[in-house]
Design an enzyme around this catalytic site. Structure first.
Site, PDB file in Angstrom:
ATOM      1  N   MET A   1       0.927  -1.051   0.028  1.00 11.01           N
ATOM      2  CA  MET A   1      -0.164   0.023  -0.013  1.00 11.01           C
ATOM      3  C   MET A   1       0.610   1.225   0.209  1.00 11.01           C
ATOM      4  O   MET A   1       2.098   1.048   0.254  1.00 11.01           O
ATOM      5  CB  MET A   1      -0.931   0.292   1.281  1.00 11.01           C
ATOM      6  N   TYR A   3       1.335   5.303   1.552  1.00 10.37           N
ATOM      7  CA  TYR A   3       1.152   6.156   2.551  1.00 10.37           C
ATOM      8  C   TYR A   3       1.885   7.359   2.455  1.00 10.37           C
ATOM      9  O   TYR A   3       3.303   7.187   2.157  1.00 10.37           O
ATOM     10  CB  TYR A   3       1.614   5.392   3.969  1.00 10.37           C
ATOM     11  N   SER A 287       5.408   7.776   6.068  1.00 11.17           N
ATOM     12  CA  SER A 287       6.172   6.555   5.309  1.00 11.17           C
ATOM     13  C   SER A 287       4.970   5.833   4.578  1.00 11.17           C
ATOM     14  O   SER A 287       3.674   5.939   5.178  1.00 11.17           O
ATOM     15  CB  SER A 287       6.533   5.751   6.626  1.00 11.17           C
ATOM     16  N   ASP A 288       5.362   5.089   3.758  1.00 10.78           N
ATOM     17  CA  ASP A 288       4.144   4.025   3.209  1.00 10.78           C
ATOM     18  C   ASP A 288       4.162   2.950   4.167  1.00 10.78           C
ATOM     19  O   ASP A 288       4.968   3.002   5.338  1.00 10.78           O
ATOM     20  CB  ASP A 288       4.833   3.545   2.062  1.00 10.78           C
ATOM     21  N   CYS A 289       3.238   2.044   4.336  1.00 13.07           N
ATOM     22  CA  CYS A 289       2.897   1.252   5.560  1.00 13.07           C
ATOM     23  C   CYS A 289       3.780  -0.068   5.141  1.00 13.07           C
ATOM     24  O   CYS A 289       3.478  -0.805   4.199  1.00 13.07           O
ATOM     25  CB  CYS A 289       1.389   0.750   5.392  1.00 13.07           C
TER      26      CYS A 289
END
Length: 758
Positions: A1, A3, A287-289
């Site tokens: 995903m 983020y 941050s991306d998850c």
């Protein structure tokens, strides 16, 4: 995903450090997207600056604000907050920050971004963003959504196999940048236009050089994107820079991958240096998850979780999507890897964004946009805009004489065939919510004429095709519409394609149906990326080809509008459609944009690839015809250099794109005439082919305009060409240089030479 992420710095705090917050004590601590009636105790109020507020928190409480599911502090009246909401092409329930289980059962689902981008209509991009933010605010007011939305995706659609290309505005940095700025302004812009206030907070992702998800064992979680400085500054960075500098976006999200050996979420040069330092982000970096955990557990970039947390925070990360930083930040502080003041800086950036959103101002119903509610979601106007967006994006790629548009009176029997002919979820792609309603292609077509329907394949994988049933209905019909393509089982996040063909036996089904058809055959392709449909392009029995992307909740209505001529198509491809041969020996993992003749490397996108295509970037035809004529085009640009400039005494191929000539512009005018018999909209492109210096692009988009004309009507389209911005190229070190010599400007269907000299 994906983020968002945030950088540390002081631009955000310059506005809010002296601003007094109203912090209201909540009777309860409702979590956004879970409570339909948040309760506020408005009789208790305190005023605090952000600095004062942060100073009243314990270290443990501060750490609770470093993660996406922030833990509230009831003694200070701060509720829990879920930062993760998505609004890629409508309010989404991905991330749990927003929900359709309460008073709002659905929201307007616009076309997936790649199709909206095909409209090349900046005002449309912004209008969609404005509707999405209105529906988001309406949902927030009843506890069904957050205020921070991790959209848009502004990565470059570099490789046609990328599963997430559908989320992006395409392969061209200029188009992606213009989309990004317009959509961000639509999401964030307040009615009063105050840049220090936000309607909702947008986030540009995934920073940076991210466009490999899961391809032949290459995973985004461990991929090291090796990028030279020229490609970084010429291709991958411009959309993010535009987001921050021109769009004033509230957030940037760092990606999973490494760039040149460093995780993006732990690179101080990329975060604090560029986003916060050079571009002056007014907001937070997320941050991306869960990218912080990934750099420790998957990439083994650090030996301990605490080191991963410390490196990311010291690089400029403010918010960790998910829980990892929350679990290990205290240990990082105790170990001396990071100071409590670093935590203060991060949460101050986060709080500053919430202040701009009015989060601390009490009951939202008593604040700006407080009158919005469920009645403002899925309005007739919003749903009509979804239909219009799909209409404007649809690209007509082939149209033989006598094919489209269909006349409803002439078509007595219509055969509708294909695995995507009666789909619902497929039309909305990924990162979707719950639409207001669906109109499938079949439903849209039968609103105009009666039709016979056959799936032909049980699904898009089409391992088996029911050719007999399909050819039976096709042979007896006046016309055939085949709705083929892909869905999320073929291309999506964490799933890249391995080839460019129509899946399974779809090609065989299309070919056999076309053979028996007695009238026109229209191939409608529903997909995120391009496909090698050479067979259909060259088959005279297939009279029309139309690409409809993933067209959103009203896709079926828009498709019917184009097929029956109620809308004259004006969409243009925002990405190149390559032949299968192009990808057969080309690894997705090679990030180089420019070709290498010594190895046979072909280069990427229309800007650098000069080989065979199925359809080119910018292709798309209309039911009418437009004539173009240049109006006294300028032929010479003279750059005045200082007497001491070294290029006065030695031969130079380029000069720095700084100096007294910056800000200078020339105007290029084009007369456009609709030479056909019906109203239509022309998408006018301005490209340039610069002199062959610094391995410059073979062609590059500078600008575009939409002009709508009645039959035989004329108009003048004007482009201002900025000497330093538009006539420069990025050199091998990442610096912008004005190329001296002959620039070929491609304007509309014409081209002419412009000489730049000193």
């Amino acid at each position: 995903m994906s983020y968002p992420m945030q950088t540390k710095g002081n631009r955000a705090l310059s506005f809010v450090s002296t601003l007094l917050l109203s912090i209201l004590f909540f009777i309860s601590k409702p979590s956004n997207a879970q409570s339909s009636s948040p309760k506020f105790a408005c009789d208790v109020t305190k005023t605090l600056s952000i600095t004062d507020l942060v100073g009243r928190l314990t270290l443990e409480e501060k750490i609770g604000f470093l993660v996406s599911k922030a833990t509230g502090v009831s003694r200070l009246g701060i509720p829990d907050y879920n930062w993760w909401s998505e609004a890629l092409h409508g309010v989404s329930d991905v991330g749990d920050g927003s929900s359709f289980k309460g008073p709002v059962p659905g929201a307007t689902s616009f076309p997936q971004v790649i199709l909206t981008a095909a409209s090349f209509n900046v005002s449309l991009f912004q209008a969609i963003g404005k509707v999405v933010s209105t529906e988001a605010r309406a949902m927030y007011n009843v506890g069904a959504a957050g205020l921070t939305f991790w959209s848009p995706n502004v990565n470059i659609f570099r490789d046609p196999r990328w599963g997430r290309g559908q989320e992006t505005p395409g392969e061209d940095p200029t188009l992606v940048s213009k989309y990004a700025v317009a959509y961000v302004k639509g999401l964030q812009g307040t009615d009063g236009g105050d840049p220090n206030l936000l309607k909702v907070a947008a986030c540009c992702k995934h920073y940076t050089a991210y466009d490999v998800d899961n391809w032949k064992g290459v995973s985004r979680y461990t991929f090291n994107s090796v990028v030279n400085q020229q490609d970084m500054d010429d291709t991958f960075q411009p959309p993010f820079k535009s987001c921050v500098v021109d769009g004033n976006v509230a957030s940037v999200m760092c990606s999973y991958n490494q760039v040149n050996g460093k995780p993006t979420c732990a690179d101080p040069d990329l975060l604090s240096g560029v986003i916060r330092g050079q571009w002056k982000l007014n907001g937070y970096i997320v941050s991306d998850c869960d990218s912080v955990e990934v750099m420790y557990a998957n990439q083994h970039y650090t030996k301990t979780p605490e080191e991963a947390v410390a490196k990311s925070m010291l690089a400029g990360l403010d918010l960790n999507c998910d829980h990892f930083t929350g679990q290990h930040a205290l240990g990082a502080v105790k170990a001396g890897l990071v100071n409590e003041t670093d935590v203060d800086t991060a949460i101050s950036n986060n709080f500053a964004t919430l202040v701009r959103l009015g989060f601390f101002n009490g009951d939202p119903k008593k604040q700006p946009y407080g009158n919005l509610g469920p009645q403002d979601v899925c309005t007739a106007e919003n749903q009509e805009l979804a239909r219009e967006a799909a209409r404007q994006g649809i690209v007509l790629l082939k149209n033989s004489p006598g094919s489209l548009p269909f006349s409803p009176s002439a078509i007595k029997t219509l055969a509708v065939i294909g695995p995507n002919a009666n789909v619902t979820d497929t039309m909305i792609g990924n990162y979707h919510g719950v639409p207001c309603k669906y109109t499938t292609p079949l439903q849209g077509l039968v609103e105009t004429v009666s039709a016979t329907y056959q799936m032909g394949c049980p699904n898009v994988a089409c391992a088996e095709a029911d050719i007999d049933s399909a050819t039976s209905v096709a042979a007896s019909a006046d016309a055939v519409v085949l709705v083929m393509g892909t869905d999320l089982s073929i291309e999506r996040e964490d799933h890249d394609r391995v080839d460019l063909f129509l899946p399974g036996k779809q090609q065989q089904l299309v070919t056999e149906v076309a053979k028996v058809a007695k009238g026109p055959v229209v191939l409608v392709i529903m997909s995120g990326g391009g496909l090698d449909v050479t067979f259909a392009k060259n088959d005279p029995k297939i009279t029309s080809i139309m690409w409809v992307g993933f067209p959103g909740q009203a896709g079926g209505l828009a498709i019917a509008d184009v097929i029956f001529g109620r809308h004259n198509p004006s969409g243009k491809l925002p990405m190149t459609w390559y032949p299968q041969l192009y990808v057969e020996s080309l690894p997705m993992s090679n990030m180089n944009m420019r070709p290498d003749n010594s190895t046979g490397y072909p280069g990427r996108t229309y800007r650098f690839y000069t080989g065979e295509t199925i359809y080119a970037f910018g292709d798309g035809i209309s039911y009418t015809h437009f004539n173009h004529r240049l109006i006294k085009p300028p032929r010479l640009v003279f750059l005045s250099l200082a007497k001491s400039h070294p290029c006065r005494t030695s031969k130079c191929q380029s000069v720095d794109a700084i100096g007294p000539y910056c800000g200078k512009a020339i105007e290029v005018q084009l007369r456009v005439r609709n030479a056909g018999e019906r109203e239509g909209t022309d998408t006018v492109f301005l490209f340039t082919t610069p002199p062959a210096v610094h391995r410059s692009p073979v062609k590059h988009l500078l600008a575009f305009e939409k002009v709508r004309l009645g039959k035989k009507e004329k108009a003048v389209v004007r482009f201002n060409v900025d000497v330093c911005k538009d006539l420069s190229v990025v050199d091998e070190t990442g610096k912008r240089k004005i190329a001296l010599g002959v620039h070929v400007l491609h304007i509309g269907s014409l081209k002419y030479s412009l000489i730049v000299r000193i």
